[in-house]
Every structure is written in structure tokens, then in C-alpha cells.
Design an enzyme around this catalytic site. Structure first.
Site, PDB file in Angstrom:
ATOM      1  N   HIS A 117       0.700  -1.292   0.083  1.00 60.28           N
ATOM      2  CA  HIS A 117       0.064   0.024  -0.036  1.00 60.28           C
ATOM      3  C   HIS A 117       0.709   1.241   0.053  1.00 60.28           C
ATOM      4  CE1 HIS A 117      -3.489  -2.374   1.129  1.00 60.28           C
ATOM      5  NE2 HIS A 117      -2.832  -2.814   2.226  1.00 60.28           N
TER       6      HIS A 117
HETATM    7  C1  BDR Z   1      -3.338   1.520   5.068  1.00 60.77           C
HETATM    8  O1  BDR Z   1      -3.478   1.291   6.401  1.00 60.77           O
HETATM    9  C2  BDR Z   1      -2.314   0.883   7.117  1.00 60.77           C
HETATM   10  O2  BDR Z   1      -2.472  -0.196   7.666  1.00 60.77           O
HETATM   11  C3  BDR Z   1      -1.224   0.908   6.168  1.00 60.77           C
HETATM   12  O3  BDR Z   1      -0.186   1.237   6.656  1.00 60.77           O
HETATM   13  C4  BDR Z   1      -1.712   1.537   5.097  1.00 60.77           C
HETATM   14  O4  BDR Z   1      -1.214   2.830   4.973  1.00 60.77           O
HETATM   15  C5  BDR Z   1      -3.682   0.525   4.045  1.00 60.77           C
HETATM   16  O5  BDR Z   1      -5.297   0.428   4.143  1.00 60.77           O
END
Ligand code: BDR
Ligand code: CA
Length: 335
Positions: free
Chosen positions: A260
Site C-alpha cells: 500500500h
Molecule cells: C493503510 O492502512 C495501514 O494499515 C497501512 O499502513 C496503509 O497505510 C492500508 O489501508
């Protein structure tokens, strides 16, 4: 080249963002966090000049995110990048954190020794405003956690949108399932009011949502390259991402994880890795089942917006050269 598609494009309005200068001045707001660590490593190896990092609640409390951020920066040799802790809770709801995804310490409980370098407390939003004034038009703001610090900075300074070159956030789930609720992605869900402030602001905002990040799972051969590399950067990430692999393997069906936050960093540094569609968007603030959903209008009967600096207009990823993205990540780790 393997191209992956989100399906948000309409086949007509895919647009390239002009390529940036060789090195990009990055102000990173993060909730470090396993994939936040991967984003820092990605940036360090791909031309990011980190001006500062600010931290927010989200994956872990803001102070823990600050400690983790300085730990990762120091481990990568970036010992002179200042870190400022910021908002300790969302604007209009209770604090919730996600240690089940990132480990109790936020770095996968891998025993990474914490840096003892001092971290500045609480004034992250003021620091964002200060740096934007110090370097007008130069900074790319990358936010990979809940958007409380950016929201506060916008409330503090109405000039901020004109002072920042580009904004890239990891957040939202357009046309796809959420990960914090049926329809909401975690970073937006943790502070919907702050996210709406960011979305409604007239600045050049790229939104990197689950509709593309959930398609970025690394091939198992890439995981193996990271795990067998002796490069200290790869060893760091191989240690912290074991916990993350445990979370994502059952979701994806093989021992891998998605990227992500590294994708937000990648598109801040090298926007030409993807194509984009502009769309009007907003955050659902009241829905009983849908609070925290980023809603983008993908209907075609209205003229598509042409200016990313219109209030409420965001740039969504349409297509991504995923091989190039993975190779840049591996290169950054020396794997
Ligand atoms: C986002 O949420 C967090 O768990 C991760 O770091 C990322 O930024 C993904 O939905
Ligand atoms: Ca994050």
C-alpha cells in the site's frame, strides 16, 4: 511489462502526470507501521529527499509511530531527517489502532532495536505549515496514514494548498471492498473528517487507494529475493514484514503481501509509472454502515473534470506498470 488496471478509468481521460525532477523533496506523514517502513525504504532508494517526517495515530499511537519512523530512518542511514510526532487522536471519533496488522510494536515484533534519537513532540501540523512556507512550491506531501495532521495543517493555514507542489495519499477504496469496514479503507476510516478536509482542498491530489494497492502483491520470487539478500536494507524489511506476510497470506492465498504505502511513495517519485483519471470525490461522514468511505463519481454523463486543483477533484490511478514498481522496490532494498 505487466499492466494492472483498477477499472476506474473511462478509457477516455487517462492522463500522465509530468515527470518530476530527478530528486523529489518529500515531506512524509506516516503511522509507521510495516508498510510505512517499506515506503521509507522505497523512497530512500529511489531519489526521495526526505525533508522531514511527521507521524500520526493509526496503525499504532502517534508517539510509537514517531519512534518507529526514526528507527527505520536511522537503520537506512537517514540519521539527519527530523521526525515530528503529531495528532494523537482523530478529529471526531475515538482513537483506534491496528496492532493486529503491524505487531504490538508496529514493526512486526521483530526485535528491531529502537533508535534513541530525540523526536520532536506533538507539533507535526505546525511543522508541515512551517516547511511549506520555507520552501514554497517545492514540497511533495506524501501521507500514508490517517489524515489528521494534514487536516489540522489545512485548518491552521489557508495558504497551504498553494504552497505545496503535489499531494499523494494512500487511502480510500473506490469501486472495491474496504479493509476497515465493508466500504472504508483504514486511513480514511480512522479520521473521516480529516480525510474530507484533504479531499475538498483545491490542490493537486493523487489518491492511491485499495483499488490499486490490493493488486500489488509481490510474486513469491520477489519475497525470496528480499529474504535471501544480505543487504542490510533487505534484512530490515525481511525482518519487519514477516508479521505482515502472516496477515496477508490468508487474504491473497499465497505467502506474499501487498504494497500500500510504497505505491504512494512510488507515484510521488515517479508518477509516470501509472495513468490517472480525474474524478469528483468526497468522504461519507454520516452513513451508519458507510462512514469513512471515499466515494468517487465515476459516471460518464457529466463532463469529466480537467483540473486537479478544483475543490473535491482527485486523481485516481487507472493503470499501473506493476513490474516496474516491484523492480524499483527490490532495487531500493538491494535485493
Ligand atoms: C493503510 O492502512 C495501514 O494499515 C497501512 O499502513 C496503509 O497505510 C492500508 O489501508
Ligand atoms: Ca500507513
Amino acid at each position: 511489462m505487466t499492466t494492472i488496471r483498477t477499472g476506474v478509468g473511462d478509457g477516455l481521460t487517462a492522463r500522465q502526470v509530468p515527470p518530476p525532477a530527478a530528486a523529489v523533496d518529500i515531506l512524509l506523514d506516516c503511522d509507521t507501521g510495516i508498510d510505512d517502513s517499506m515506503a521509507i525504504a522505497y523512497g530512500a532508494g529511489n531519489g526521495a529527499r526526505f525533508v522531514a517526517c511527521t507521524t500520526t495515530h493509526g496503525n499504532v499511537p502517534s508517539a510509537t509511530a514517531g519512534r518507529n519512523t526514526v528507527t527505520v530512518l536511522d537503520a537506512l542511514g537517514l540519521t539527519d531527517v527530523p521526525v515530528h510526532v503529531g495528532a494523537h487522536r482523530p478529529m471526531a471519533q475515538a482513537l483506534e489502532t491496528a496492532e493486529w496488522v503491524h505487531g504490538e510494536d508496529g514493526l512486526g515484533d521483530a526485535g528491531v532495536p529502537a533508535s534513541t534519537r530525540p523526536v520532536a513532540g506533538h507539533l507535526a501540523a505546525a511543522e508541515i505549515v512551517r516547511l511549506a512556507h520555507e520552501r514554497p512550491g517545492e514540497l511533495t506531501l506524501v501521507a500514508v496514514g490517517p489524515l489528521t495532521n494534514l487536516g489540522l495543517a489545512l485548518l491552521m493555514d489557508p495558504e497551504l494548498p498553494q504552497l505545496v507542489q503535489r499531494v499523494v495519499i494512500m487511502g480510500g477504496a473506490v469501486n472495491t471492498a474496504g479493509n476497515a469496514s465493508a466500504v472504508a479503507e483504514a486511513n480514511v476510516w480512522h479520521d473521516p473528517e480529516a480525510a474530507q478536509l484533504v479531499v475538498e482542498t483545491p490542490w493537486d491530489l493523487t489518491v492511491v487507494g485499495l483499488e490499486i494497492t490490493m493488486l500489488t502483491a509481490m510474486p513469491t520470487s520477489a519475497i525470496a529475493r528480499i529474504e535471501t539478500s544480505q543487504d542490510p536494507r533487505a534484512r530490515l524489511i525481511a525482518a519487519v514484514f514477516q508479521h505482515y506476510l502472516g496477515v496477508y497470506a490468508p487474504i491473497i492465498g499465497e505467502r506474499t503481501c501487498v504494497l500500500h504505502d510504497p505505491l504512494a511513495m512510488a507515484l510521488a517519485l515517479e508518477p509516470g509509472m501509472a495513468t490517472y483519471r480525474l474524478a469528483r470525490a468526497g468522504v461519507e461522514l454520516r452513513g451508519e454502515l458507510s462512514r469513512g468511505q471515499l466515494v468517487a463519481d465515476l459516471r460518464n454523463f457529466d463532463p469529466d473534470p480537467t483540473d486537479p486543483r478544483e475543490p473535491g477533484v482527485v486523481r485516481l490511478v487507472d493503470e499501473l506498470d506493476v513490474d516496474r514498481f516491484h523492480e524499483s522496490f527490490l532495487r531500493a532494498l538491494g535485493a
